[in-house]
Design an enzyme around this catalytic site. Structure first.
Site, PDB file in Angstrom:
ATOM      1  N   CYS A 356       0.644  -1.282  -0.005  1.00 35.30           N
ATOM      2  CA  CYS A 356      -0.005  -0.105   0.201  1.00 35.30           C
ATOM      3  C   CYS A 356       0.814   1.273   0.175  1.00 35.30           C
ATOM      4  O   CYS A 356       0.405   2.346  -0.345  1.00 35.30           O
ATOM      5  CB  CYS A 356      -0.972   0.019   1.334  1.00 35.30           C
TER       6      CYS A 356
HETATM    7  O1  KQY Z   1      -4.215   0.808   1.116  1.00 38.16           O
HETATM    8  C1  KQY Z   1      -4.322   1.038   2.078  1.00 38.16           C
HETATM    9  N1  KQY Z   1      -4.430  -0.231   3.017  1.00 38.16           N
HETATM   10  C2  KQY Z   1      -4.476   2.168   2.743  1.00 38.16           C
HETATM   11  C3  KQY Z   1      -5.323   2.165   4.082  1.00 38.16           C
HETATM   12  C4  KQY Z   1      -5.501   3.830   4.312  1.00 38.16           C
HETATM   13  C5  KQY Z   1      -5.593   3.851   5.722  1.00 38.16           C
HETATM   14  C6  KQY Z   1      -5.802   5.220   6.443  1.00 38.16           C
HETATM   15  N2  KQY Z   1      -5.709   5.158   7.825  1.00 38.16           N
END
Ligand code: KQY
Length: 376
Positions: A356
């Protein structure tokens, strides 16, 4: 104005390559917001620096950082990492950054999706997200690439392609009313075909239990080779993840990819449930509009959230007995790549993991944007 295209990648002969195809580099954003990252984001910054250090051994890494954090990031990051100033709302470049596409002549272009912080005003994870929404455009411009800008909300973590015409998505995310409520499933499929160059969309129902993205497939099920996928798994029938993974297994077993191949499915066993401690929750600032962190909440820990770089797999480790098994599984699936495990808990506490916070840029021979104005 840099080159804005009104056609689609598919119509122009472009496709999104698989992550295992050669890269020219990797992009990241620097974490700093104290309402998402505990301890003023210091532990997360160390974790991000470890991810960058692992990737930079194998391909060039660029970390984008706010003006206020420039010197801090420069000091904490490996000297081989390029640090550039860029404003953002947080640090999830997989989701707010560009998706790069290539053609058979070695040209590269960027897709600048719309971003609404995983759910917009209704149930987005923070507000505002206007600066995140500019990250894709800025990165594409820095690369002097031509840009597609569809009127379509999509996060890079919600898609996974094999580079040969197949994409995996989940209904929980792509059909969620908080992303593109005006679009039908068929219209969403058309967008995936037009922009990723995919013929076949493999729909899973849900993603990892309690994943705050609401079903990103990059934390759940991904291609690891043409015709082969990996799926987060547990044998514990009492765990809520069990039914979700079992349902996905059925869909994957019934699916064929764009080449008509049945899929070979590899189960990647999840770690034991990871819960936020009181100490961890206390370190996060409470701000209205940002998803709060509560002691005892279960996090969406998954080994599927790894990065595939040139000659390397960078995977999260959780200090769990399953770490070793996951590492061996990935080593068997990617025999020509070195497996580097980095501490994943701090990134997980922010809501995601290694995949991510990274965005690959595929290797290209040229970017067809004229950078010199020709004389009249
Ligand atoms: O791609 C992801 N797992 C991003 C998650 C965003 C989290 C913001 N608290």
């Amino acid at each position: 104005m840099p080159h804005l295209l009104t056609t689609t990648p598919h119509a122009d002969g472009f496709r999104m390559p698989a992550e295992w195809e050669p890269h020219s580099g990797c992009w990241m954003l620097w974490p700093e917001r104290s309402d998402n990252w505990r301890g003023g984001a210091k532990p997360a910054q160390r974790a991000f620096a470890a991810v960058a250090a692992a990737i930079t051994l194998h391909e060039p890494v660029t970390v984008c950082v706010s003006p206020a954090q420039y010197l801090v990031a420069r000091a904490m990051l490996d000297p081989t990492v390029r640090v550039v100033e860029m404003t953002s709302n947080d640090s999830w470049i997989r989701d707010c950054g560009p998706t790069f596409v290539v053609n058979d002549h070695g040209d590269m272009r960027g897709i600048d999706w719309k971003f609404n912080a995983w759910g917009g005003l209704e149930d987005g994870l923070y507000f505002p997200w206007d600066q995140d929404d500019l990250v894709g455009e800025k990165v594409i411009e820095l690369e002097r690439a031509a840009r597609y800008a569809p009127d379509f909300i999509l996060e890079g973590g919600s898609i996974d392609v094999d580079g040969e015409g197949s994409v995996i998505v989940t209904e929980q995310c792509l059909l969620n009313h908080d992303r593109n409520p005006g679009l039908t499933r068929e219209q969403i499929e058309t967008n995936l075909r037009d922009y990723l160059g995919c013929k076949t969309v493999i729909w899973l129902e849900n993603g990892v239990y309690l994943d705050e993205t609401k079903g990103h497939t990059d934390n759940f099920s991904r291609f690891v080779a043409p015709g082969e996928v990996i799926l987060t798994w547990t044998d514990d029938a009492d765990d809520p993840q069990y039914a979700i993974s079992a349902a996905a297994l059925k869909r994957l077993e019934a699916a064929t990819d764009a080449h008509g191949r049945k899929l070979k499915i590899h189960k990647l066993h999840q770690p034991a449930p990871i819960l936020i401690t009181a100490d961890e929750a206390a370190g996060v600032d409470h701000v209205e509009g940002t998803l709060p962190r509560t002691p005892g909440d279960r996090l969406a820990a998954s080994y599927v959230n790894f990065y595939i770089g040139n000659g390397v797999i960078v995977m999260p480790a959780f200090d769990d007995p399953m770490d070793e098994r996951a590492q061996s599984c990935l080593a068997a699936l990617f025999p020509s790549r070195r497996i580097i495990a980095v501490p994943g808990r701090e990134i997980l506490l922010g809501g995601g993991n290694v995949h991510c916070i990274t965005q690959q840029q595929p290797k290209a021979l040229s970017v067809p944007l004229p950078s010199v104005r020709t004389a009249a």
